[in-house]
Design an enzyme around this catalytic site. Structure first.
Site, PDB file in Angstrom:
ATOM      1  CE  LYS A 136     -33.310  43.203   8.287  1.00 47.49           C
ATOM      2  NZ  LYS A 136     -34.595  43.907   8.141  1.00 47.49           N
ATOM      3  CG  LEU A 178     -29.495  42.651  12.003  1.00 51.39           C
ATOM      4  CD1 LEU A 178     -29.776  41.426  11.142  1.00 51.39           C
ATOM      5  CD2 LEU A 178     -28.509  42.310  13.095  1.00 51.39           C
TER       6      LEU A 178
END
Length: 751
Positions: free
Chosen positions: A116, A83
């Site tokens: 995350k 990401l």
């Protein structure tokens, strides 16, 4: 200028390639993830502004690799992407604006926000419901085959759905998740390492990676790894419309899915949710390095596509760095009120978590030795929330040979008395109760807000009073008078009046607050309250401590002639226990129906005569009788009982306490007024989120005659469980302790 930019791009590329190799191949990172991200972000910015200088081998054009020659390779059915990063709200707004320009004009985007995880990516294939393959992320296209090792992870289902009533699984399902250590499990692993005399692991993420890549899956099975699954990579089942339904489907199939995901109708809601996450992160059971924000509509996410190695439909919001690397320049040593030595690292200043850090805790010398931290090392420093910055460990790969080992001093740096390390302890201590540094720290603690709360008596005032020879111990505070104080620099009439008034008010503090203020090792406000619930006055505590110490001395005389054959390990253990009766024997035998019979069985390896056993039994019985008032207090362990006895039987402490009593300090427990007696004699443990603060609920229980303790044991009568209860409920179930909710508690109060 262009030449400078090209040179900087080349320099950043070279640095990043080196760090990728150190991290993914050698497993010896030289910098933290946050520092790597900063370098990568700078390179990305320069390349975006000056694309003509982008190198063909730029680190921005590749995914880092964790491939190892020790494992077969498996090809992923789709690219396993990383990401892009956002570091503030402006980055998030810019990300959404870029995406909206690629979509129809009236498009409204909703999002899924979830932690995350800071672990190791894994890709797992299920065929006809059975786990058939597991691979690391590798280079994003191919990963290492770790199937055998992955199957040892208990939170990873070997067959789906776990509940057969959930329906049939897809014939083929490929999911993506994260392998990691929970904080408690990583701590337990390092405690196990220390117990075996092995060095502690520094980084949980790297340790998880190494654990998953063991050549022998039995070694992986020994590590308490946890797997969280959060995405479907490929499936021949029905296409799912959203990220949210993907998570629900994974949960229904029996995967361990993060429960903290949030559905946000727009970016404004997501930004509001992010604001509270930074404070929550330290309370999570696992480490996170940010949040993942994903477009909920999977059709729109696919339409947005991929740029470079990053999907446009998701972004990682990174928290401010909690870790950084810097140089350990020197060491300072502190001595606390109990005499414990605390080494503190002096660092080359580094900016972490919003502040500049120039010193950090090293915990103790055993930890320094276990981690092999040396002066001159490049070290990793962590600052998390309000926690004091501390050194995690050294960056061993950065050493050049000039570093020097750190060893504990032989003498106290403040009073020159020899230092001692009690057997089994990790800390070193100055045993001199009159050590000036110990006295100063004890005084600071005694007058502090959480203790006696004497306003106007801060560290500077205490140092001035010590230097003027007006106080030598905590009791001297209550003998201060105006005349000598007014003679000191900076002590004006009003200041002295206020100080003496505050000292006089402190005399009337509760007995529990006085006990808390004494600085007894392990005795905080909770334990002090337990003591005042069971001892009406200081004199009762002093008498009990004296009786225990006398009974210990009598017991020591009885067992003094007993020795063990050096070749008999069990006999040696029994002798050691006889030498520590208060902590080793009394807690285990306090309720023994036939003490002599129990001792006969226990001491069998020593081959003692029946007369010797009878003598030991009699002496131990006396010790049990006098120490019972302490040992039977729920929440007081044997070591804490020993600490209390040591403090109240020490001649110097007894002298100070006598002075406090003579000065008029309250040493008497208050009789508690009861609102009812429905809980009399019952002991409760609270766990989970309640309808009111736990302190208020504790007071309510005590007002109805009950007691509240912090841990579950066989002596607990009830565990009161609120929302999201912890492991105390599991322990209560194992021990057969009844588990009730708040409503049931209130019914008990009412009889």
């Amino acid at each position: 200028m262009p030449r400078d930019i090209a040179a900087r791009i080349a320099e950043l590329s070279q640095q990043l390639h080196r760090h990728i190799y150190q991290y993914h191949v050698r497993g010896e990172p030289l910098i933290t993830d946050a520092e790597y991200d900063c370098l990568l972000q700078e390179l990305q910015t320069l390349e975006a502004e000056h694309p003509q200088y982008r190198r063909a081998d730029s680190p921005t054009q590749r995914v880092g690799s964790d491939l190892s020659d020790d494992f077969a390779k498996l090809r992923h059915p789709a690219p396993i992407l990383s990401l892009a990063n956002a570091f503030d709200e402006a980055d998030l707004l810019a990300w959404e604006e870029r995406n909206l320009r690629l979509l129809p004009a009236d498009t409204k985007l909703s999002y899924i926000l979830q932690p995350k995880l800071d672990g190791l990516s894994i890709v797992i294939t299920y065929e006809h419901g059975s786990l058939t393959r597991a691979a690391t992320r590798g280079n994003g296209e191919t990963g290492d085959d770790v199937t055998a090792n992955a199957k040892t992870i208990r939170s990873l289902p070997l067959r789906i759905p776990v509940d057969p009533s959930s329906g049939d699984p897809p014939n083929r399902l490929v999911v993506r998740g994260e392998i990691l250590f929970h904080k408690a499990d990583f701590l337990a692993l390092n405690e196990e390492q220390a117990a075996q005399g092995l060095p502690a692991y520094i980084n949980a993420r790297n340790t998880a990676s190494g654990s998953l890549k063991q050549k022998d899956s039995r070694e992986t099975a020994k590590r308490k790894l946890t797997a969280y699954i959060y995405a479907i990579v490929d499936s021949d089942g029905p296409a799912l419309p959203s990220e949210w339904e993907t998570l629900e489907t994974l949960r229904r199939l029996g995967f361990n899915v993060i429960s903290d995901a949030t559905r946000c109708n727009n970016l404004r809601e997501a930004r509001q949710a992010i604001a509270g996450w930074e404070a929550r992160r330290d309370r999570l059971p696992f480490e996170i390095d940010g949040l993942a924000l994903k477009v909920d509509d999977l059709a729109l996410a696919r339409e947005l596509g991929v740029v470079g190695k990053d999907p446009r439909g998701a972004i990682a919001y990174k928290f401010p760095a909690e870790e950084a690397t810097t140089t350990l320049l020197g060491l300072t040593i502190g001595v606390g009120r109990t005499g414990k030595l605390t080494p503190t690292a002096q660092l080359e200043p580094i900016f972490i978590g919003g502040v500049t850090v120039s010193s950090a805790s090293l915990h103790n010398y055993d930890q320094v030795n276990a981690l092999d931290i040396r002066l001159g090392d490049r070290v990793i420093v962590k600052r998390s929330g309000d926690v004091i910055p501390y050194v995690i460990g050294p960056v061993s790969a950065a050493r050049d040979g000039s570093e020097t080992p750190i060893v504990p001093p032989k003498q106290c740096p403040f009073c020159a008395c020899p230092l001692v390390q009690p057997k089994g302890a990790v800390d070193w201590f100055c045993g001199n109760a009159r050590c000036p540094e110990r006295v100063a720290r004890a005084l600071e603690f005694f007058v502090s807000r959480g203790a006696m709360d004497i306003e106007g008596m801060g560290p500077q005032t205490i140092n001035a009073l010590i230097e003027a020879n007006l106080i030598d111990d905590i009791a001297d505070i209550f003998t201060l008078t105006a005349e000598p104080l007014l003679a000191l620099d900076g002590f004006a009439q009003k200041k002295v009046e206020n100080l003496l008034r505050s000292i006089d008010m402190a005399k009337r503090r509760s007995f529990a607050q006085v006990l808390t203020s004494l600085g007894i090792d392990g005795v905080g406000s909770t334990v002090a309250a337990l003591l005042t619930d069971n001892f009406a006055s200081l004199q009762e505590l002093l008498d009990t401590a004296s009786a225990v110490r006398a009974a210990e001395a009598d017991f020591a005389q009885v067992v003094k002639p007993i020795a063990a054959d050096n070749d008999d390990a069990e006999a040696a253990r029994q002798v050691t226990r006889l030498q520590k009766p208060t902590t080793e024997l009394v807690p285990q035998l306090i309720d023994a129906a036939d003490l002599q019979q129990r001792l006969t069985r226990r001491l069998k390896p020593l081959r003692l005569s029946s007369e010797s056993i009878a003598g030991i039994s009699e002496a131990l019985g006396c010790l049990i009788a006098v120490s019972r008032p302490l040992h039977t207090i729920e929440g007081l362990g044997p070591v804490l009982v020993a600490n209390i006895v040591d403090f109240f039987s020490d001649a110097h402490n007894r002298s100070v306490l006598a002075k406090l009593l003579a000065a008029g300090v309250n040493m008497q427990a208050e009789a508690k007024a009861l609102a009812g007696d429905g809980l009399t004699g019952k002991t409760f443990v609270l766990t989970g989120t309640m309808s009111q603060p736990r302190g208020a609920l504790k007071s309510l229980i005590e007002a109805h005659g009950g007691k509240v303790t912090g841990s579950v044991s066989k002596r607990s009568d009830f565990v009161v469980a609120g929302d999201s209860p912890g492991r105390k409920v599991e322990k209560a179930a194992r021990l057969g302790v009844p588990i009730i909710d708040e409503d049931a508690l209130r019914r008990l109060m009412n009889g």
